[in-house]
Design a protein around this motif. Structure first.
Motif, PDB file in Angstrom:
ATOM      1  N   ALA A 104       0.844  -1.193   0.000  1.00  0.00           N
ATOM      2  CA  ALA A 104       0.000   0.000   0.000  1.00  0.00           C
ATOM      3  C   ALA A 104       0.878   1.241   0.000  1.00  0.00           C
ATOM      4  CB  ALA A 104      -0.912   0.002   1.223  1.00  0.00           C
ATOM      5  N   TYR A 105       0.801   2.006  -1.075  1.00  0.00           N
ATOM      6  CA  TYR A 105       1.577   3.236  -1.220  1.00  0.00           C
ATOM      7  C   TYR A 105       0.645   4.440  -1.118  1.00  0.00           C
ATOM      8  CZ  TYR A 105       5.451   0.390  -2.975  1.00  0.00           C
ATOM      9  OH  TYR A 105       6.455  -0.527  -3.118  1.00  0.00           O
ATOM     10  N   ARG A 106       0.965   5.337  -0.197  1.00  0.00           N
ATOM     11  CA  ARG A 106       0.247   6.611  -0.135  1.00  0.00           C
ATOM     12  C   ARG A 106       0.914   7.564  -1.116  1.00  0.00           C
ATOM     13  NH1 ARG A 106       0.279  11.681   1.882  1.00  0.00           N
ATOM     14  NH2 ARG A 106      -1.746  12.523   2.536  1.00  0.00           N
ATOM     15  N   MET A 107       0.105   8.161  -1.982  1.00  0.00           N
ATOM     16  CA  MET A 107       0.626   9.015  -3.037  1.00  0.00           C
ATOM     17  C   MET A 107       0.708  10.465  -2.545  1.00  0.00           C
ATOM     18  SD  MET A 107       0.931   6.502  -5.000  1.00  0.00           S
ATOM     19  CE  MET A 107       1.591   7.332  -6.444  1.00  0.00           C
ATOM     20  N   GLY A 108       1.791  11.157  -2.920  1.00  0.00           N
ATOM     21  CA  GLY A 108       1.977  12.538  -2.507  1.00  0.00           C
ATOM     22  C   GLY A 108       3.200  13.118  -3.183  1.00  0.00           C
ATOM     23  N   GLY A 187     -11.913  23.819   7.120  1.00  0.00           N
ATOM     24  CA  GLY A 187     -10.610  24.464   7.102  1.00  0.00           C
ATOM     25  C   GLY A 187      -9.615  23.855   6.150  1.00  0.00           C
ATOM     26  N   LYS A 188     -10.059  22.941   5.300  1.00  0.00           N
ATOM     27  CA  LYS A 188      -9.135  22.200   4.442  1.00  0.00           C
ATOM     28  C   LYS A 188      -9.415  22.441   2.952  1.00  0.00           C
ATOM     29  CE  LYS A 188      -7.432  19.969   8.048  1.00  0.00           C
ATOM     30  NZ  LYS A 188      -7.707  18.530   8.205  1.00  0.00           N
ATOM     31  N   THR A 189      -8.390  22.219   2.147  1.00  0.00           N
ATOM     32  CA  THR A 189      -8.535  22.095   0.702  1.00  0.00           C
ATOM     33  C   THR A 189      -8.870  20.641   0.412  1.00  0.00           C
ATOM     34  OG1 THR A 189      -7.019  23.899   0.182  1.00  0.00           O
ATOM     35  CG2 THR A 189      -7.329  22.211  -1.508  1.00  0.00           C
ATOM     36  N   VAL A 190     -10.017  20.401  -0.189  1.00  0.00           N
ATOM     37  CA  VAL A 190     -10.517  19.040  -0.372  1.00  0.00           C
ATOM     38  C   VAL A 190     -10.158  18.540  -1.766  1.00  0.00           C
ATOM     39  CG1 VAL A 190     -12.544  17.556  -0.325  1.00  0.00           C
ATOM     40  CG2 VAL A 190     -12.425  19.548   1.185  1.00  0.00           C
ATOM     41  N   LEU A 249       1.626  18.279  -6.113  1.00  0.00           N
ATOM     42  CA  LEU A 249       1.827  19.716  -5.950  1.00  0.00           C
ATOM     43  C   LEU A 249       1.198  20.217  -4.659  1.00  0.00           C
ATOM     44  CD1 LEU A 249       2.692  22.505  -7.058  1.00  0.00           C
ATOM     45  CD2 LEU A 249       0.433  22.645  -8.126  1.00  0.00           C
ATOM     46  N   ALA A 250      -0.031  19.826  -4.382  1.00  0.00           N
ATOM     47  CA  ALA A 250      -0.714  20.301  -3.180  1.00  0.00           C
ATOM     48  C   ALA A 250       0.026  19.876  -1.916  1.00  0.00           C
ATOM     49  CB  ALA A 250      -2.149  19.789  -3.160  1.00  0.00           C
ATOM     50  N   GLU A 251       0.539  18.655  -1.908  1.00  0.00           N
ATOM     51  CA  GLU A 251       1.281  18.202  -0.720  1.00  0.00           C
ATOM     52  C   GLU A 251       2.644  18.889  -0.633  1.00  0.00           C
ATOM     53  OE1 GLU A 251       1.123  14.334   0.692  1.00  0.00           O
ATOM     54  OE2 GLU A 251      -1.066  14.486   0.793  1.00  0.00           O
ATOM     55  N   ARG A 252       3.272  19.154  -1.770  1.00  0.00           N
ATOM     56  CA  ARG A 252       4.539  19.883  -1.730  1.00  0.00           C
ATOM     57  C   ARG A 252       4.350  21.290  -1.173  1.00  0.00           C
ATOM     58  NH1 ARG A 252       7.032  23.385  -5.074  1.00  0.00           N
ATOM     59  NH2 ARG A 252       5.640  23.021  -6.863  1.00  0.00           N
ATOM     60  N   LEU A 253       3.201  21.908  -1.458  1.00  0.00           N
ATOM     61  CA  LEU A 253       2.927  23.245  -0.938  1.00  0.00           C
ATOM     62  C   LEU A 253       2.624  23.239   0.556  1.00  0.00           C
ATOM     63  CD1 LEU A 253       0.670  24.657  -3.813  1.00  0.00           C
ATOM     64  CD2 LEU A 253       3.108  25.083  -3.425  1.00  0.00           C
ATOM     65  N   GLY A 254       2.377  22.072   1.129  1.00  0.00           N
ATOM     66  CA  GLY A 254       2.113  21.985   2.560  1.00  0.00           C
ATOM     67  C   GLY A 254       0.754  22.515   2.964  1.00  0.00           C
ATOM     68  N   THR A 489      -1.535  27.301 -10.695  1.00  0.00           N
ATOM     69  CA  THR A 489      -2.201  26.389  -9.765  1.00  0.00           C
ATOM     70  C   THR A 489      -1.805  26.705  -8.330  1.00  0.00           C
ATOM     71  OG1 THR A 489      -2.195  24.681 -11.470  1.00  0.00           O
ATOM     72  CG2 THR A 489      -2.631  23.969  -9.220  1.00  0.00           C
ATOM     73  N   GLU A 490      -0.535  26.974  -8.096  1.00  0.00           N
ATOM     74  CA  GLU A 490      -0.098  27.367  -6.761  1.00  0.00           C
ATOM     75  C   GLU A 490      -0.803  28.645  -6.310  1.00  0.00           C
ATOM     76  OE1 GLU A 490       3.903  28.843  -4.333  1.00  0.00           O
ATOM     77  OE2 GLU A 490       4.120  27.874  -6.299  1.00  0.00           O
ATOM     78  N   ASN A 491      -0.876  29.643  -7.187  1.00  0.00           N
ATOM     79  CA  ASN A 491      -1.553  30.891  -6.830  1.00  0.00           C
ATOM     80  C   ASN A 491      -3.009  30.647  -6.453  1.00  0.00           C
ATOM     81  OD1 ASN A 491       0.768  32.365  -7.360  1.00  0.00           O
ATOM     82  ND2 ASN A 491       0.120  33.018  -9.401  1.00  0.00           N
ATOM     83  N   VAL A 492      -3.690  29.832  -7.239  1.00  0.00           N
ATOM     84  CA  VAL A 492      -5.097  29.549  -6.977  1.00  0.00           C
ATOM     85  C   VAL A 492      -5.256  28.795  -5.659  1.00  0.00           C
ATOM     86  CG1 VAL A 492      -7.099  28.240  -7.791  1.00  0.00           C
ATOM     87  CG2 VAL A 492      -5.787  29.644  -9.394  1.00  0.00           C
ATOM     88  N   LEU A 493      -4.475  27.746  -5.463  1.00  0.00           N
ATOM     89  CA  LEU A 493      -4.628  26.946  -4.253  1.00  0.00           C
ATOM     90  C   LEU A 493      -4.264  27.737  -3.000  1.00  0.00           C
ATOM     91  CD1 LEU A 493      -3.287  23.430  -5.348  1.00  0.00           C
ATOM     92  CD2 LEU A 493      -5.655  24.253  -5.274  1.00  0.00           C
TER      93      LEU A 493
END
Length: 518
Positions: A104-108, A187-190, A249-254, A489-493
């Motif tokens: 089982a690999y969690r992707m990120g 409070g999260k980005t879904v 990308l989303a996980e790299r942005l923290g 995408t970074e700007n938007v997120l």
């Protein structure tokens, strides 16, 4: 365009993406306690697990399948699309090998490794499962496979997973996708995965919602089930092309993230309550009315929407159960909706959202609307001063070859269109001889929510565009386009993660200048 579909390719065939056990188990399945196996690095993960800590962990190289072997060497499916951390699920695997391994690999992001090994079970007894059969009434491919292994997800952090099946005789390898979903999203980005769309295009067993053995609509399925493997990308479905790059990308942005699927949003009213953003990924075509209602309610309560694909929310579907559980069948009769027993019993017609009966064009939620297939065209920036382009250095007319495709959306006020709305990229296209445009658009609503729509299906996969374009690159897209898409995408997120974007970045309607529309 008139209020009926006139776009090219509206009835397109499936288009393949670019590749890249329990003690009470049935006879012939693995014994042992549920979920027993070799843990990865973070077994204290689970509900309330700190995803910021998870995102900082080292990854596990070697997770990618480069030599899948023959189709029948090993393949399988999970009997749940998603589970909460700690919930069990079953794996149904067919292999002639005497045993197989499940990893089982969690992707990120994981420092660029893109995956982390969370759990492994070795020496699971193998066995060849029966050949599938096809329901004559709906042409649905049915497996009837027995469970091979029961897995307990205790210690698994929320996220998107690929389970890797390795036949222990070395004959083959396949993936099985799974979401370990978030119980709450406030409070999260879904990240909202789109397994219904993966399943619609899945031709495993010879039938999808597009094609049958004749290669056309006459023998296509009217219903498809999750109770079968995926044929694309070695069993990963559409995940690796249309979803994994955005997750990395989303996980790299923290960012504070939550994970779910369209199936979960449809089943759980209020699941998106308090979320800062809902992200629809690269190919998210098939929605139930319940999913759409949940997303619209979230928008109208101040949750931002990021639509990072095209042809989103185009087909209206219904979920039905199979013997393995609820919501395991995707029903979409399309033009044959009048034959649907569910519709005859009072359910909405499973056809295009914009079509009757009960027409409800998707543009009222997206701002843009699907306009055609296939195209391959440059992406053209028209409003370089918009906040989404901050830090990109682009000028008006900047052009990025091949970024628009293979499907595209545009603003079209012949359909319901939220206002104010800004077109920030306006890219000329020619679709089967018809001239049109692909639009990247941004609108805001009274709740303060902002909605960003990319207007091209290639947006998410372009996040992985590095180096020169040309024949060796996906669609010929180069790093210049990749740099643009990554920054926008970074700007938007990042902007959306701070709260209702319309309060600080209200849309400034420009349809008069772009389309001459009042």
């Amino acid at each position: 365009m008139a209020a009926t579909v006139t776009s090219c390719g509206a009835g397109r065939p499936a288009a393949a993406p670019t590749p890249h056990p329990s003690a009470d188990a049935p006879p012939g399945t693995a014994g042992g306690s549920p979920g027993s196996g070799t843990p990865g690095a973070a077994q204290d993960a689970g509900p309330g697990h700190d995803l910021a800590h998870e995102q900082a962990l080292p990854g596990t190289p070697g997770w990618e399948i480069t030599d899948p072997g023959p189709d029948s060497a090993v393949e399988g499916f999970a009997d749940r699309v998603s589970v909460l951390p700690g919930e069990p699920f079953g794996l149904h695997v067919s292999t002639p090998a005497p045993a197989f391994t499940v990893s089982a690999y969690r992707m990120g992001w994981y420092g660029g490794a893109r995956a982390r090994l969370v759990w492994r079970r070795e020496h699971v007894p193998g066995g060849r499962q029966p050949a599938p059969h096809v329901d004559p009434a709906t042409r649905t491919v049915l497996t009837g496979w027995q469970r091979s292994l029961a897995v307990d997800t205790a210690g698994w952090p929320e996220g998107a997973y690929l389970l890797r099946l390795d036949a222990e005789d070395g004959s083959g390898r396949r993936y099985v996708p799974l979401t370990v979903r978030s119980a709450a999203t406030a409070g999260k980005t879904v990240i909202m995965s789109a397994p219904a769309t993966w399943q619609a295009y899945n031709e495993w067993g010879g039938h999808s919602l597009y094609n049958g053995p004749t290669g056309g609509l006459a023998t296509r399925s009217l219903k498809v089930v999750f109770d079968r493997p995926y044929d694309y990308d070695h069993g990963a479905g559409l995940f690796l092309v249309y979803e994994a790059p955005l997750i990395a990308l989303a996980e790299r942005l923290g960012l504070p993230l939550a994970y779910t699927t369209g199936v979960d949003v449809a089943r759980e009213p209020g699941l998106l309550t308090g979320a800062t953003t809902v992200v629809s990924l690269g190919h998210d075509e098939y929605w139930s009315p319940e999913q759409r209602a949940g997303v619209v309610a979230a928008r109208d309560a101040g949750t931002n929407l990021a639509i990072l694909g095209a042809n989103c929310c185009f087909r209206r579907i219904r979920y039905e159960p199979t013997d393995l559980g609820p919501e395991r069948t995707v029903v979409c009769y399309k033009d044959a909706w009048a034959q649907d027993p569910g519709h005859r019993a009072g359910a909405p017609a499973t056809t295009d959202f914009r079509a009757g009966p009960g027409a409800d064009p998707e543009s009222s939620m997206l701002g843009v609307i699907y306009d055609g297939y296939p195209v391959d065209a440059p992406y053209v920036v028209s409003s370089p001063g918009h906040w989404a382009f901050e830090g990109t250095g682009v000028a008006a007319g900047a052009s990025f070859p091949h970024l628009v495709g293979v499907e595209y959306d545009r603003v079209d006020t012949a359909f319901p269109t939220p206002r104010p709305i800004e077109v920030i990229a306006h890219s000329p296209v020619v679709c089967e001889g018809r001239r049109s445009h692909s639009d990247t658009a941004y609108y805001t609503v009274p709740s303060g929510a902002g909605v960003f729509a990319s207007g091209t299906m290639r947006w998410v996969e372009t996040l992985d565009a590095h180096g020169p374009g040309g024949g060796s690159a996906d669609h010929g897209i180069d790093s210049r386009a990749g740099d643009l898409v990554r920054k926008v995408t970074e700007n938007v997120l990042r902007t959306f993660a701070t709260g209702p974007a319309g309060r600080t970045h209200p849309a400034r309607d420009n349809l008069g200048a772009v389309y001459g529309t009042a």
